[in-house]
Design a protein around this motif. Structure first.
Motif, PDB file in Angstrom:
ATOM      1  N   PHE A  36      13.933   4.794   2.836  1.00  0.00           N
ATOM      2  CA  PHE A  36      12.764   5.045   2.013  1.00  0.00           C
ATOM      3  C   PHE A  36      11.959   6.265   2.462  1.00  0.00           C
ATOM      4  N   ALA A  37      11.920   6.538   3.751  1.00  0.00           N
ATOM      5  CA  ALA A  37      11.168   7.696   4.235  1.00  0.00           C
ATOM      6  C   ALA A  37      11.764   8.989   3.680  1.00  0.00           C
ATOM      7  N   ALA A  38      13.094   9.125   3.788  1.00  0.00           N
ATOM      8  CA  ALA A  38      13.751  10.317   3.252  1.00  0.00           C
ATOM      9  C   ALA A  38      13.641  10.363   1.736  1.00  0.00           C
ATOM     10  N   ALA A  39      13.754   9.204   1.077  1.00  0.00           N
ATOM     11  CA  ALA A  39      13.630   9.158  -0.382  1.00  0.00           C
ATOM     12  C   ALA A  39      12.235   9.591  -0.811  1.00  0.00           C
ATOM     13  N   SER A  40      11.230   9.185  -0.044  1.00  0.00           N
ATOM     14  CA  SER A  40       9.852   9.558  -0.365  1.00  0.00           C
ATOM     15  C   SER A  40       9.641  11.061  -0.244  1.00  0.00           C
TER      16      SER A  40
ATOM     17  N   LYS B 280       6.762   5.879  -1.701  1.00  0.00           N
ATOM     18  CA  LYS B 280       5.828   5.950  -0.582  1.00  0.00           C
ATOM     19  C   LYS B 280       5.430   4.550  -0.142  1.00  0.00           C
ATOM     20  N   SER B 281       5.234   3.672  -1.122  1.00  0.00           N
ATOM     21  CA  SER B 281       4.843   2.298  -0.777  1.00  0.00           C
ATOM     22  C   SER B 281       5.941   1.592   0.014  1.00  0.00           C
ATOM     23  N   LYS B 282       7.219   2.001  -0.254  1.00  0.00           N
ATOM     24  CA  LYS B 282       8.333   1.371   0.452  1.00  0.00           C
ATOM     25  C   LYS B 282       8.373   1.764   1.929  1.00  0.00           C
ATOM     26  N   THR B 283       7.693   2.841   2.282  1.00  0.00           N
ATOM     27  CA  THR B 283       7.674   3.268   3.695  1.00  0.00           C
ATOM     28  C   THR B 283       6.564   2.565   4.476  1.00  0.00           C
ATOM     29  N   LEU B 284       5.663   1.881   3.753  1.00  0.00           N
ATOM     30  CA  LEU B 284       4.531   1.213   4.422  1.00  0.00           C
ATOM     31  C   LEU B 284       4.975  -0.166   4.884  1.00  0.00           C
ATOM     32  N   LYS B 285       4.801  -0.463   6.131  1.00  0.00           N
ATOM     33  CA  LYS B 285       5.299  -1.708   6.729  1.00  0.00           C
ATOM     34  C   LYS B 285       4.224  -2.770   6.907  1.00  0.00           C
ATOM     35  N   ASN B 286       2.971  -2.420   6.710  1.00  0.00           N
ATOM     36  CA  ASN B 286       1.882  -3.354   6.981  1.00  0.00           C
ATOM     37  C   ASN B 286       1.069  -3.605   5.718  1.00  0.00           C
ATOM     38  N   GLN B 287       0.448  -4.803   5.695  1.00  0.00           N
ATOM     39  CA  GLN B 287      -0.404  -5.130   4.545  1.00  0.00           C
ATOM     40  C   GLN B 287      -1.561  -6.004   5.021  1.00  0.00           C
ATOM     41  N   PHE B 288      -2.746  -5.682   4.543  1.00  0.00           N
ATOM     42  CA  PHE B 288      -3.947  -6.447   4.829  1.00  0.00           C
ATOM     43  C   PHE B 288      -4.358  -7.161   3.551  1.00  0.00           C
ATOM     44  N   GLY B 289      -4.754  -8.454   3.663  1.00  0.00           N
ATOM     45  CA  GLY B 289      -5.099  -9.208   2.471  1.00  0.00           C
ATOM     46  C   GLY B 289      -6.356 -10.037   2.639  1.00  0.00           C
ATOM     47  N   LEU B 290      -7.115 -10.155   1.566  1.00  0.00           N
ATOM     48  CA  LEU B 290      -8.285 -11.034   1.488  1.00  0.00           C
ATOM     49  C   LEU B 290      -8.126 -11.918   0.258  1.00  0.00           C
ATOM     50  N   PHE B 291      -8.406 -13.236   0.445  1.00  0.00           N
ATOM     51  CA  PHE B 291      -8.286 -14.181  -0.658  1.00  0.00           C
ATOM     52  C   PHE B 291      -9.558 -15.045  -0.681  1.00  0.00           C
ATOM     53  N   PHE B 292      -9.981 -15.403  -1.872  1.00  0.00           N
ATOM     54  CA  PHE B 292     -11.176 -16.248  -1.989  1.00  0.00           C
ATOM     55  C   PHE B 292     -10.936 -17.267  -3.098  1.00  0.00           C
ATOM     56  N   LEU B 293     -11.080 -18.561  -2.720  1.00  0.00           N
ATOM     57  CA  LEU B 293     -10.900 -19.661  -3.669  1.00  0.00           C
ATOM     58  C   LEU B 293     -12.228 -20.405  -3.813  1.00  0.00           C
TER      59      LEU B 293
END
Length: 954
Positions: free
Chosen positions: A689-693, A716-729
């Protein structure tokens, strides 16, 4: 034992044959490389090196005609003419239609002085290549060497008539007649020399050599009047020319025209007053004139007599005669007019004046005077003279484009002789010049009525009708004439020309069927007509009648075998018929015969590309790949072949090989967006993905279209390995005024085979603050198998103490996916184990999932069902969802807090949601759910959930 031995022997033979075949192909390839290298060295002038390469190539490929001819050429270039002669003769024996071989054979014989042999070779060449310009020029050159002047003249005229606009032919024509002029001058024949030089000046009026030689010829032959005319014509554009004025002076001295010579002398002195040679010439000139006129000058004597006796007719006649003999026509006319003043009706003087006016090209005045004489003396001779002068007057007006005056003059002739053929024809020509077809035809019909047996008049009518676009009428006349006189080629040629012209006109008007009829009639009369055959090939091919086009191409090649243009057309027709291998064979032959002609190579490559496309359409990728490889061997830069090859390799998932070709394409065409897109796609499929990007970023720099930008964001998103999330119920109830909420923070890490996440859930209650730690894993075992696992632990104030789950997923044909799993839940006073199963199906942009839970809460057993549907948008990043449920499941986050209490209640739920992704990095979502539980047979309680999502990759 015997069968084993036979098998071994058979295998040995197969291997040996394959080895031999590979060796032959390798030798052929090496021979072609040696030939190409030898050609390159020959161009650089490295003849010895080229000879070595050719001899090596002939050892590998002894029957290669091109290599054999190159050897003969190298012998010639290195001065070994005898060996060159033998080698070229050997080539011609094997390939009698090899055009270049004749060129070398002719040149060898010319170099060695064997002009007769060279002439024989040109005749042979013209036999195979009739009317070939280069061979005709070469033959004319040989006639010079053999001093065959008359034959050279015939060739020169033939060449000019066939190639009148060709600069090379015009220059050769001029050089030929300069040569013949020199030849005649050298052999003491100035009259013939003059004819040759006049032909040069007719084509090149400014040719200095011809003008000078012609002038010398006039002087040598004592044709002083012609010499003076030429010099006066030159002086009209350059009146102060020192050289021309001196030449004129010398000629006048030779004529003993000293009075005129003194006038020219004064002119020279005026233009060149400081020239010592001119100033010293005056005394000599006057002495020479005085000596000439010293005793008696008949002209002066008769002039003196006439001055003393103006009526002396004999003196007047003598003065007129002397003036005419000297070429002084204006002077003679002055004497005639002087005589007519005293004797205006003198028939002899009037006749002489007519002669003078005619000589001075004043035809109209001469005709008026002749008419006066004829009216006074209506003799047959005077009438004939008047007719001649009127026709000359009309022709003069016609040459000056004075059409009305010309017609008046010619019609005056018709008042004298109504059937005068020459006048009638000239009137027709005048109307044609005025583009007055109607009157031209009327006049011509009048001429035909007088001369009904004159076929040339009928032929002229046919020509006029054809020029007016009335081809059918014209062709009918020409056909009748041809039938009447089958041996006369003029009529057949006119018929052919008119049918061809009609066909061309109809083609331009897109009346293709009618055009075909015209060309068919030409071929009925002349099956070999090259123009008609070519037009029929083009018409049949252009109208989709490829089989008929092939028929005419084959007919044309029967009469003109080996014609490169016809072969090229036949290959094009075979391409239309999708008979690509046959077309490629023809193009390969043409490339062998003409290795340096770019259009044949281009056509051959086009044929191969079409053949490869055909194989692709027939789902034969291996055959298509083989053909495209041939194209790239001949032209490594061929963009279409590179693209097609890449597509096939991508289709068969040979990504490494596809990447090699797409990189070649980018090397040759760095700004080509197609190759950059393919590179990005291949790298994406390889999960690089890095080379494809990076490739996608380059694509956006060249063309920042929405599609390209979106694809770059996706990669570009495929090269990102981390994700931060917030959820509210947030949950609220109609039976309780105390709503509660759960907030969640998540970190997720993406890996090659899936992802894992860690979450912390937070919920505040009256009893205290509930915290839950949760871990989650998605893991791909195989393209068809992946797992899901979850585990959570809490402080039991709000959430269940322990929650765990695992599911295995399997994909099947037709976009179907099945799940089998287990869930475990432990709360304060109870624990439960649930089995999970689900099935999902994708329909284009719709996804449907039905999940069932089988819950064991000892001693009770419950079931729960969920139906989820989604409609995907924007590359399946965004979706709208709808959820319906029956029962409470251990995966319902909003009810986990109350799960032990709700497990046995009849619960129904319905919900909807929307998720949107920004540039494949940021996700927001909102979901709403309404849940109703049956408490008793008559009462229900309701719950309302709102769930918000925010995710960000980094």
């Amino acid at each position: 034992m015997l069968s084993v031995f036979k098998s071994i022997l058979l295998a040995f033979c197969v291997c040996a044959s394959l080895q031999i075949q590979a060796q032959v192909f390798r030798q052929k390839a090496n021979a072609e490389e040696l030939y190409n290298e030898a050609v390159k060295e020959t161009r650089l002038g490295h003849y010895d090196k080229a000879l070595t390469l050719v001899n090596q190539g002939l050892k590998k490929q002894p029957d290669d005609i091109d290599m054999q001819l190159l050897l003969g050429r190298l012998y010639m270039l290195t001065g070994n003419n005898e060996a060159a002669r033998k080698q070229v003769k050997k080539v011609l024996t094997k390939a009698p239609r090899y055009r270049d071989a004749y060129q070398y054979a002719i040149n060898i014989e010319i170099i060695t002085g064997k002009y007769e042999e060279a002439d024989c070779y040109t005749d042979e060449a013209l036999g195979y290549f009739p009317n070939d310009r280069d061979f005709m020029l070469k033959k004319m050159e040989i006639q010079h060497l053999l001093n065959r002047i008359n034959k050279g003249n015939q060739l020169a005229e033939n060449l000019l008539s066939r190639f009148s606009e060709d600069t090379t032919v015009r220059n050769a024509y001029i050089e030929h007649y300069l040569f013949t002029g020199r030849y005649y001058m050298k052999n003491g024949n100035p009259q013939q020399a003059g004819i040759s030089f006049e032909k040069v000046l007719a084509l090149s009026p400014a040719n200095t050599e011809a003008k000078d030689a012609l002038l010398r010829g006039y002087i040598q032959g004592q044709d002083y009047e012609s010499a003076l005319e030429q010099i006066n014509a030159a002086l009209s554009t350059n009146p102060s020319s020192y050289e021309l004025l001196l030449r004129k002076l010398d000629i006048l001295r030779n004529k003993h025209a000293y009075a005129d010579a003194l006038i020219v002398f004064q002119t020279i002195l005026r233009y060149h007053p400081n020239d010592a040679k001119v100033r010293g010439m005056e005394t000599e000139l006057r002495m020479e004139a005085a000596a000439y006129y010293a005793n008696t000058d008949p002209y002066l004597l008769y002039r003196a007599i006439l001055e003393k006796n103006p009526g002396n007719q004999e003196a007047l006649n003598k003065l007129i005669g002397f003036s005419m003999s000297r070429g002084a026509y204006k002077e003679a006319l002055e004497w005639i007019n002087r005589g007519l003043k005293s004797n205006p009706n003198n028939l002899k003087l009037l006749s002489q004046k007519i002669d003078m006016l005619e000589g001075d090209r004043k035809y109209t005045e001469a005709a008026l005077l002749a008419e006066r004489l004829w009216q006074r003396n209506p003799s047959a001779d005077l009438k004939a003279r008047l007719v001649t002068l009127q026709i000359a007057s009309g022709r003069y007006y016609l040459s000056q484009l004075q059409y009305d005056e010309a017609i008046t003059a010619f019609e005056r002739v018709l008042t004298l002789e109504p059937n005068n053929k020459e006048a009638l024809e000239n009137i027709v020509n005048t109307y044609i010049a005025r583009k007055d077809v109607k009157n031209a035809l009327l006049t011509l019909d009048k001429a035909i009525s007088y001369y009904p047996a004159d076929d040339l008049l009928l032929l002229k009518k046919s020509s006029i009708l054809a020029d007016a676009g009335r081809f059918e009428e014209a062709a009918q006349i020409a056909a009748a004439l041809s039938k009447k006189s089958p041996g006369d080629t003029r009529f057949a040629a006119a018929f052919t020309a008119q049918r061809l012209a009609a066909g061309r006109t109809l083609m331009q008007a897109e009346e293709y069927d009618l055009a075909k009829e015209q060309f068919t009639q030409v071929l009925e009369q002349d099956p070999k007509n090259e123009d008609a055959l070519n037009y029929m090939i083009n018409l049949e091919s252009g109208t989709g009648q490829s089989e008929q086009a092939l028929y005419y191409a084959n007919q044309a090649l029967l009469y003109n075998p080996g014609n490169k243009d016809l072969l090229l057309k036949k290959a094009g027709v075979l391409d239309q018929l999708k008979r690509y291998p046959e077309a490629a064979d023809i193009m390969q032959q043409l490339i062998r015969r003409y290795p340096y002609t770019a259009k044949y190579k281009t056509a051959y490559l086009s044929s191969l590309l079409a053949s490869g496309n055909r194989y692709q359409q027939n789902n034969m990728p291996d055959s298509a790949l083989s053909v495209f490889t041939q194209v790239l061997t001949l032209n490594p830069k061929d963009s279409l072949a590179l693209q097609y090859t890449t597509n096939i390799l991508m289709g068969t998932k040979q990504y490494d090989s596809a990447l090699v070709y797409v990189n070649e394409g980018i090397k040759y065409y760095p700004d080509n967006t197609t190759f950059l897109m393919k590179r990005a796609t291949i790298l994406e499929n390889q999960q690089a993905f890095a080379a494809a990007s990076l490739a996608a970023d380059s694509l956006v720099k060249l063309n920042a279209s929405p599609v390209n930008t979106d694809y770059a964001d996706y990669l570009k998103s495929k090269t990102l390995k981390n994700q931060f999330g917030l959820f509210f119920l947030h949950s609220s109830f109609d039976y309780n005024d105390d709503p509660y909420s759960i907030a969640t923070i998540e970190y997720r890490r993406f890996m090659k085979r899936g992802s894992y996440a860690a979450r912390v859930n937070y919920a505040g209650r009256k009893e205290g603050t509930g915290l839950q730690a949760e871990g989650e894993l998605y893991y791909t075992h195989h393209p068809k198998w992946y797992s899901y696992a979850v585990a959570a632990y809490s402080n039991e104030l709000v959430f269940p103490q322990l929650r765990a789950g695992y599911s295995i997923f399997r994909s099947f044909k037709y976009d179907i996916e099945a799940e089998l799993g287990i869930r475990y839940l432990k709360a304060e006073e109870t624990s439960s184990i649930s089995g999970v199963t689900s099935i999902a199906k994708t329909f284009d942009d719709f996804w449907i999932n039905l999940r069932a839970y089988f819950i064991s809460d000892d001693p009770e057993f419950y079931t729960s069902f969920n139906l989820t549907t989604r409609y995907y948008m924007n590359r399946r990043q965004d979706y709208i969802s709808f959820v319906a449920g029956l029962g409470t499941s251990p995966d319902d986050k909003s009810r986990l807090i109350q799960f032990p209490k709700l497990a046995g209640l009849l619960t129904r739920s319905i919900g909807a949601g929307y998720q949107h992704v920004f540039k494949y990095r940021t996700t927001i979502g909102i979901n709403g759910t309404w849940i109703t539980q049956k408490i008793t047979s008559q009462s229900y309680q309701n719950q309302y959930d709102l769930y918000l999502t925010f995710l960000r990759k980094f």
